[in-house]
Design a protein around this motif. Structure first.
Motif, mmCIF file in Angstrom:
data_model
loop_
_atom_site.group_PDB
_atom_site.id
_atom_site.type_symbol
_atom_site.label_atom_id
_atom_site.label_comp_id
_atom_site.label_asym_id
_atom_site.label_seq_id
_atom_site.Cartn_x
_atom_site.Cartn_y
_atom_site.Cartn_z
ATOM 1 N N MET A 1 4.371 8.280 48.777
ATOM 2 C CA MET A 1 5.266 9.545 48.491
ATOM 3 C C MET A 1 4.335 10.537 48.436
ATOM 4 O O MET A 1 3.573 10.709 47.533
ATOM 5 N N GLU A 3 2.890 14.201 47.190
ATOM 6 C CA GLU A 3 3.085 14.876 45.839
ATOM 7 C C GLU A 3 3.779 16.234 46.159
ATOM 8 O O GLU A 3 3.568 16.985 46.929
ATOM 9 N N GLN A 4 4.686 16.612 45.028
ATOM 10 C CA GLN A 4 5.500 17.486 45.065
ATOM 11 C C GLN A 4 4.574 18.941 44.474
ATOM 12 O O GLN A 4 3.883 18.684 43.518
ATOM 13 N N PRO A 5 4.536 20.016 45.071
ATOM 14 C CA PRO A 5 3.802 21.320 44.710
ATOM 15 C C PRO A 5 4.536 21.588 43.296
ATOM 16 O O PRO A 5 5.521 21.458 43.118
ATOM 17 N N GLU A 6 3.752 22.143 42.603
ATOM 18 C CA GLU A 6 3.889 22.609 41.321
ATOM 19 C C GLU A 6 5.094 23.831 41.571
ATOM 20 O O GLU A 6 4.818 24.823 42.260
ATOM 21 N N LYS A 7 6.068 24.034 40.669
ATOM 22 C CA LYS A 7 6.871 25.219 40.859
ATOM 23 C C LYS A 7 6.492 26.312 40.237
ATOM 24 O O LYS A 7 5.708 26.339 39.238
#
Length: 166
Positions: A1, A3-7
């Motif tokens: 999966m 990795e989601q970027p930091e908001k």
């Protein structure tokens, strides 16, 4: 999966131009940030200060002279030769047309927009060097202006966030 970027958590927006097309992008971005729960700081400098000077903030105009993107009657229309922008009344006419379109989209006047951003927790700052250079005092500013900052102060409060120059 993946990795989601930091908001983004914080933005500091520099507004340096005093025309409608110079001030509104910063206001729209700051308002959008607050609506997304992002900390927003607006730093007004040079002619951008007119966006928070109570005497001028609701009389901001479109600059027609030297604007190569000016088109008639809309963004897809014919280019307006830059020399025509110097004709008396062209800036007032362009401003009237732009405000008419903004009203259709329910985009508030500058003073109301500043108030909305401040009420939503956005912070409004004026550049100390420009305030001194233009011989202004805090009494010249709208009540929503939080304080006058040096560039060093601005960088300190912007630490850890994104800086956007409009």
């Amino acid at each position: 999966m993946p990795e989601q970027p930091e908001k983004i958590k914080k933005v500091s927006i520099i507004v340096s131009r005093g025309s409608l097309d110079g001030i509104y992008p910063g206001l729209i971005m700051a308002n959008g940030a607050r609506m997304e729960g992002i900390e927003a700081n607006l730093f007004f400098t040079f002619f951008g200060l007119y966006g928070i000077l109570k005497k001028y903030m609701n009389n901001i105009k479109i600059a027609t002279v030297g604007n190569p993107s000016m088109r008639v009657p809309d963004a897809k229309g014919f280019p307006l030769p830059t020399f025509l922008g110097a004709l008396p009344g062209m800036s007032a006419f362009a401003t009237m047309m732009m405000k008419k379109e903004m009203d259709k989209l329910d985009i508030p006047p500058v003073g109301e927009f500043i108030e909305m951003i401040s009420d939503a927790g956005g912070k409004i700052y004026a550049c100390k060097a420009t305030v001194d250079m233009f011989h202004l005092s805090e009494d010249d500013f709208c009540p929503q202006m939080d304080r006058v900052l040096t560039v060093g102060d601005f960088y300190e409060l912007s630490a850890g966030g994104q800086i956007i120059f409009t």
